[in-house]
Scaffold this motif. Structure first.
Motif, mmCIF file in Angstrom:
data_model
loop_
_atom_site.group_PDB
_atom_site.id
_atom_site.type_symbol
_atom_site.label_atom_id
_atom_site.label_comp_id
_atom_site.label_asym_id
_atom_site.label_seq_id
_atom_site.Cartn_x
_atom_site.Cartn_y
_atom_site.Cartn_z
ATOM 1 N N SER A 61 1.041 -1.009 -0.012
ATOM 2 C CA SER A 61 -0.249 0.060 -0.401
ATOM 3 C C SER A 61 0.973 1.145 -0.048
ATOM 4 C CB SER A 61 -1.109 -0.112 1.332
ATOM 5 O OG SER A 61 -1.593 -1.337 1.787
ATOM 6 N N GLU A 64 2.202 3.187 -2.391
ATOM 7 C CA GLU A 64 1.227 3.304 -4.147
ATOM 8 C C GLU A 64 1.924 1.993 -5.188
ATOM 9 O OE1 GLU A 64 -1.605 5.927 -3.841
ATOM 10 O OE2 GLU A 64 -1.518 6.036 -2.426
ATOM 11 N N LEU A 66 1.251 -0.009 -6.715
ATOM 12 C CA LEU A 66 0.487 -0.752 -7.833
ATOM 13 C C LEU A 66 -0.194 -0.233 -8.592
ATOM 14 C CD1 LEU A 66 -1.163 -3.728 -6.554
ATOM 15 C CD2 LEU A 66 0.557 -3.403 -7.940
ATOM 16 N N HIS A 67 -0.398 1.724 -8.060
ATOM 17 C CA HIS A 67 -1.907 2.176 -8.693
ATOM 18 C C HIS A 67 -0.125 3.578 -9.790
ATOM 19 C CE1 HIS A 67 -4.243 1.634 -5.962
ATOM 20 N NE2 HIS A 67 -3.323 2.200 -4.809
ATOM 21 N N VAL A 74 1.414 -3.889 -16.884
ATOM 22 C CA VAL A 74 0.201 -4.622 -16.540
ATOM 23 C C VAL A 74 0.524 -5.794 -17.047
ATOM 24 C CG1 VAL A 74 -2.108 -4.895 -16.241
ATOM 25 C CG2 VAL A 74 -1.089 -2.887 -16.503
ATOM 26 N N THR A 78 1.491 -8.202 -13.211
ATOM 27 C CA THR A 78 1.313 -9.435 -12.761
ATOM 28 C C THR A 78 0.995 -10.419 -12.740
ATOM 29 O OG1 THR A 78 -1.159 -8.219 -14.156
ATOM 30 C CG2 THR A 78 -1.470 -10.043 -13.709
ATOM 31 N N VAL A 162 -5.699 -5.183 -1.684
ATOM 32 C CA VAL A 162 -5.319 -4.341 -2.495
ATOM 33 C C VAL A 162 -4.928 -4.128 -4.116
ATOM 34 C CG1 VAL A 162 -3.658 -2.778 -2.454
ATOM 35 C CG2 VAL A 162 -4.509 -2.906 -0.981
ATOM 36 N N PHE A 163 -4.005 -5.953 -3.933
ATOM 37 C CA PHE A 163 -3.830 -6.114 -4.616
ATOM 38 C C PHE A 163 -4.830 -7.050 -6.232
ATOM 39 C CE2 PHE A 163 -2.074 -10.841 -7.149
ATOM 40 C CZ PHE A 163 -1.086 -9.967 -7.626
ATOM 41 N N TRP A 166 -6.481 -3.876 -7.515
ATOM 42 C CA TRP A 166 -5.664 -3.470 -8.544
ATOM 43 C C TRP A 166 -5.767 -4.581 -10.216
ATOM 44 C CZ3 TRP A 166 -2.019 -6.068 -11.527
ATOM 45 C CH2 TRP A 166 -1.139 -5.282 -12.768
ATOM 46 N N LYS A 169 -9.244 -4.067 -11.385
ATOM 47 C CA LYS A 169 -9.520 -2.404 -12.275
ATOM 48 C C LYS A 169 -8.532 -3.245 -14.299
ATOM 49 C CE LYS A 169 -7.469 2.035 -12.764
ATOM 50 N NZ LYS A 169 -5.999 2.685 -11.741
ATOM 51 N N ASN A 170 -7.866 -3.586 -13.840
ATOM 52 C CA ASN A 170 -6.595 -3.959 -14.685
ATOM 53 C C ASN A 170 -6.801 -4.906 -15.960
ATOM 54 O OD1 ASN A 170 -4.525 -1.501 -14.584
ATOM 55 N ND2 ASN A 170 -4.586 -2.146 -12.895
ATOM 56 N N SER A 175 -11.457 -1.999 -19.910
ATOM 57 C CA SER A 175 -10.095 -1.844 -19.442
ATOM 58 C C SER A 175 -9.094 -2.190 -20.687
ATOM 59 C CB SER A 175 -9.217 -2.034 -18.162
ATOM 60 O OG SER A 175 -9.065 -2.559 -18.483
#
Length: 177
Positions: A61, A64, A66-67, A74, A78, A162-163, A166, A169-170, A175
Motif C-alpha cells: 500500500s 502506491e 500498484l497505482h 500490467v 501481474t 489491494v492486489f 488492482w 481494475k486492470n 479496460s
C-alpha cells in the motif's frame, strides 16, 4: 507531392503498427470474474489482519506502487505479483484454522489459474517487463524481505485486497478497449 505521400504512408504504417501492438496487449489481459475471490478474502480478512503485529508497516500500500503502473506494464506486474503470492506468501504462511486455510487455498488456486492464463502471452513475448515494472515488483519484494517471514506473509495476506482491486481494475474487458 511525393514527400506528402511518403509522410502519409509513414503515418499510416505507424498507426497500423500501434494498433497491432495494442491488440497484442489486449490479449494479455485476463478477464475473469473476481467476485468469488474477493468474497473469499473478505470472509477471512479480519481474522488475518488481527494476526498482523506491524500495523504501521505496509508491503503493497504505502508506496502506491500498484497505482503508478502503466498499461504497458500490467502484464509483467501481474505475472510477477502472482508469482510473489504463489511462490512466497502462500508458502510462507502457516495457517492452523481450517476455514481460513480453505479460503486461502481457493485464492491460491485462482492465482495459479491466472498464471496459466498469462502463459500464452509470455510464450509470444507479449508480456514485457520494462524497468518501471521491475522496480515496482522489487519494491514489494524488498518491503516483504524487511520483515520476518511469518509476519511478512501475514502482512501480505492482509493487504491482498489491494492486489485484488488492482487486478480487477486492470484485467476487465472494458479496460482493454
Amino acid at each position: 507531392m511525393k514527400a506528402q505521400r511518403v509522410s502519409l504512408l509513414l503515418v499510416a504504417a505507424v498507426l497500423f503498427l500501434c494498433s497491432v501492438h495494442a491488440r497484442g496487449l489486449r490479449r494479455c489481459l485476463v478477464s475473469m470474474d473476481m467476485r468469488h475471490v474477493v468474497e473469499s478474502f473478505q470472509e477471512i480478512k479480519k481474522a488475518i489482519q488481527a494476526k498482523d503485529t506491524f500495523q504501521n508497516v505496509t508491503i503493497l500500500s504505502t508506496s502506491e506502487t500498484l497505482h503508478r503502473i502503466k498499461p504497458l506494464d500490467v502484464c509483467c506486474v501481474t505475472k510477477n505479483l502472482l508469482a510473489f503470492y504463489v511462490d512466497k506468501v502462500f508458502k510462507d504462511h502457516q495457517e492452523l484454522n481450517p476455514q481460513i486455510l480453505r479460503k486461502l487455498s481457493s485464492i491460491a488456486n485462482f492465482f495459479l489459474y491466472m498464471q496459466k492464463a498469462l502463459q500464452p502471452c509470455q510464450k509470444q513475448r507479449q508480456c514485457h517487463c520494462r524497468e518501471e515494472a521491475t522496480n515496482a515488483t522489487r519494491i514489494i519484494h524488498d518491503n516483504y524481505d524487511q520483515l520476518e517471514v511469518r509476519s511478512a506473509a501475514i502482512k501480505s495476506l492482509g493487504e491482498l485486497d489491494v492486489f485484488l482491486a488492482w487486478l480487477d481494475k486492470n484485467h476487465q474487458e472494458n479496460s482493454a478497449a
